[in-house]
Design a protein around this motif. Structure first.
Motif, PDB file in Angstrom:
ATOM      1  N   MET A  25    -102.611 105.333   5.225  1.00  0.00           N
ATOM      2  CA  MET A  25    -103.721 104.399   5.435  1.00  0.00           C
ATOM      3  C   MET A  25    -103.968 104.152   6.917  1.00  0.00           C
ATOM      4  O   MET A  25    -105.113 104.094   7.363  1.00  0.00           O
ATOM      5  CB  MET A  25    -103.430 103.067   4.730  1.00  0.00           C
ATOM      6  N   MET A  26    -102.898 103.994   7.705  1.00  0.00           N
ATOM      7  CA  MET A  26    -103.068 103.760   9.134  1.00  0.00           C
ATOM      8  C   MET A  26    -103.764 104.948   9.794  1.00  0.00           C
ATOM      9  O   MET A  26    -104.599 104.778  10.677  1.00  0.00           O
ATOM     10  CB  MET A  26    -101.718 103.497   9.798  1.00  0.00           C
ATOM     11  N   GLU A  55    -103.961 108.528  -5.451  1.00  0.00           N
ATOM     12  CA  GLU A  55    -103.606 107.158  -5.800  1.00  0.00           C
ATOM     13  C   GLU A  55    -104.412 106.155  -4.976  1.00  0.00           C
ATOM     14  O   GLU A  55    -104.883 105.139  -5.497  1.00  0.00           O
ATOM     15  CB  GLU A  55    -102.099 106.931  -5.575  1.00  0.00           C
ATOM     16  N   LEU A  56    -104.561 106.441  -3.692  1.00  0.00           N
ATOM     17  CA  LEU A  56    -105.335 105.549  -2.817  1.00  0.00           C
ATOM     18  C   LEU A  56    -106.814 105.556  -3.188  1.00  0.00           C
ATOM     19  O   LEU A  56    -107.475 104.520  -3.189  1.00  0.00           O
ATOM     20  CB  LEU A  56    -105.154 105.964  -1.357  1.00  0.00           C
ATOM     21  N   GLU A  57    -107.331 106.740  -3.519  1.00  0.00           N
ATOM     22  CA  GLU A  57    -108.735 106.858  -3.911  1.00  0.00           C
ATOM     23  C   GLU A  57    -108.981 106.163  -5.248  1.00  0.00           C
ATOM     24  O   GLU A  57    -109.991 105.482  -5.429  1.00  0.00           O
ATOM     25  CB  GLU A  57    -109.137 108.327  -3.984  1.00  0.00           C
ATOM     26  N   LYS A  58    -108.031 106.308  -6.161  1.00  0.00           N
ATOM     27  CA  LYS A  58    -108.151 105.681  -7.478  1.00  0.00           C
ATOM     28  C   LYS A  58    -108.217 104.160  -7.357  1.00  0.00           C
ATOM     29  O   LYS A  58    -108.907 103.490  -8.137  1.00  0.00           O
ATOM     30  CB  LYS A  58    -106.946 106.075  -8.350  1.00  0.00           C
ATOM     31  N   ASN A  59    -107.540 103.630  -6.352  1.00  0.00           N
ATOM     32  CA  ASN A  59    -107.519 102.182  -6.149  1.00  0.00           C
ATOM     33  C   ASN A  59    -108.586 101.717  -5.158  1.00  0.00           C
ATOM     34  O   ASN A  59    -108.536 100.578  -4.671  1.00  0.00           O
ATOM     35  CB  ASN A  59    -106.127 101.746  -5.669  1.00  0.00           C
ATOM     36  N   LEU A  61    -109.225 102.375  -2.075  1.00  0.00           N
ATOM     37  CA  LEU A  61    -108.774 102.036  -0.729  1.00  0.00           C
ATOM     38  C   LEU A  61    -109.255 103.062   0.296  1.00  0.00           C
ATOM     39  O   LEU A  61    -109.344 102.753   1.484  1.00  0.00           O
ATOM     40  CB  LEU A  61    -107.247 101.939  -0.694  1.00  0.00           C
ATOM     41  N   ILE A  62    -109.546 104.269  -0.162  1.00  0.00           N
ATOM     42  CA  ILE A  62    -110.089 105.321   0.699  1.00  0.00           C
ATOM     43  C   ILE A  62    -111.266 105.968  -0.014  1.00  0.00           C
ATOM     44  O   ILE A  62    -111.451 105.783  -1.225  1.00  0.00           O
ATOM     45  CB  ILE A  62    -109.038 106.401   1.054  1.00  0.00           C
ATOM     46  N   LYS A  63    -112.055 106.725   0.726  1.00  0.00           N
ATOM     47  CA  LYS A  63    -113.166 107.440   0.102  1.00  0.00           C
ATOM     48  C   LYS A  63    -113.389 108.772   0.800  1.00  0.00           C
ATOM     49  O   LYS A  63    -113.010 108.958   1.968  1.00  0.00           O
ATOM     50  CB  LYS A  63    -114.443 106.600   0.154  1.00  0.00           C
ATOM     51  N   GLN A  79    -111.353 108.798   4.442  1.00  0.00           N
ATOM     52  CA  GLN A  79    -111.213 107.715   5.410  1.00  0.00           C
ATOM     53  C   GLN A  79    -111.011 106.399   4.667  1.00  0.00           C
ATOM     54  O   GLN A  79    -111.446 106.232   3.520  1.00  0.00           O
ATOM     55  CB  GLN A  79    -112.440 107.612   6.307  1.00  0.00           C
ATOM     56  N   SER A  80    -110.344 105.459   5.326  1.00  0.00           N
ATOM     57  CA  SER A  80    -110.145 104.127   4.750  1.00  0.00           C
ATOM     58  C   SER A  80    -111.498 103.445   4.569  1.00  0.00           C
ATOM     59  O   SER A  80    -112.421 103.655   5.353  1.00  0.00           O
ATOM     60  CB  SER A  80    -109.252 103.294   5.670  1.00  0.00           C
ATOM     61  N   VAL A  81    -111.606 102.618   3.551  1.00  0.00           N
ATOM     62  CA  VAL A  81    -112.860 101.895   3.303  1.00  0.00           C
ATOM     63  C   VAL A  81    -112.961 100.656   4.181  1.00  0.00           C
ATOM     64  O   VAL A  81    -114.015 100.030   4.263  1.00  0.00           O
ATOM     65  CB  VAL A  81    -112.996 101.504   1.821  1.00  0.00           C
ATOM     66  N   ALA A  82    -111.844 100.260   4.843  1.00  0.00           N
ATOM     67  CA  ALA A  82    -111.854  99.057   5.682  1.00  0.00           C
ATOM     68  C   ALA A  82    -110.798  99.171   6.775  1.00  0.00           C
ATOM     69  O   ALA A  82    -109.882  99.985   6.683  1.00  0.00           O
ATOM     70  CB  ALA A  82    -111.596  97.816   4.830  1.00  0.00           C
TER      71      ALA A  82
END
Length: 208
Positions: A25-26, A55-59, A61-63, A79-82
């Motif tokens: 994520m960082m 897993e990150l995309e499913k939640n 958190l990234i796109k 990339q992270s969504v935020a």
């Protein structure tokens, strides 16, 4: 990219509590990466990186932000969504997961700070004037410990973010075309601790 994303699902907390995903994520907060790029930087297999990205995309958190074809292979950039994350009120009962996700992200921030310091140009840390006034320095490096109430600390946080907002506005001002502009990296951490780290508190009223 949103400044802050409010986490509304327990799965999002669990996802960020994983050290590897926190590190991913960082990287994705900084800029878009492909699975191959992350695999090389984190020294992990493509399969493992792909699993964590899913897993990150499913939640949410990234796109996926773009696709590029290279050598007949379609590369996907994520990339992270935020830039930051905050749990919703409904998630606060999951104290352990909230705490661990925050801890892992702060740990990754600390590691990023270390790498950024080591890679910064030599002149970043030069003192051009001998002064005890921090405003005369070209960099900031300080550690503090204070004893205040939760309310007072949160009021200070509001002022801090307002001040950073003003600095970001100056940075984004299209009329600010001065040729002597430079890039500055700013990172701040503040959190509750169990006991004092420094043996002596500063005497704000003067004296030894």
């Amino acid at each position: 990219m949103k400044p802050i994303l409010t986490l509304t699902e327990h799965g999002q907390l669990k996802s960020l509590s994983d050290p590897i995903r926190a590190e991913i994520m960082m990287r994705l907060i900084e800029k878009p990466h492909t699975g191959q790029m992350l695999s090389e930087k984190l020294n992990l297999s493509r399969a493992k990186i792909h699993y964590h990205l899913k897993e990150l995309e499913k939640n949410n958190l990234i796109k996926l932000v773009k696709k590029e074809e290279k050598g007949g292979v379609m590369q996907k950039f994520y990339q992270s969504v935020a830039r930051g994350f905050s749990p919703s009120t409904e998630l606060l009962p999951h104290v352990k997961d909230v705490s661990e996700s925050s801890r892992q992200l702060l740990l990754q921030m600390a590691e990023k700070n270390k790498k950024t310091i080591l890679s910064a140009p030599e002149n970043s840390f030069q003192l051009n004037v001998s002064s005890e006034n921090p405003s005369d320095w070209g960099f900031v490096g300080s550690m503090w410990q204070v004893e205040v109430t939760d309310k007072q600390f949160k009021e200070w946080i509001k002022k801090y973010f307002k001040l950073m907002g003003e600095l970001r506005s100056i940075s984004r001002n299209s009329e600010n075309t001065s040729e002597d502009k430079k890039y500055f990296y700013i990172s701040t951490m503040a959190f509750e601790i169990d006991e004092l780290i420094f043996e002596e508190m500063e005497n704000e009223n003067g004296g030894d």
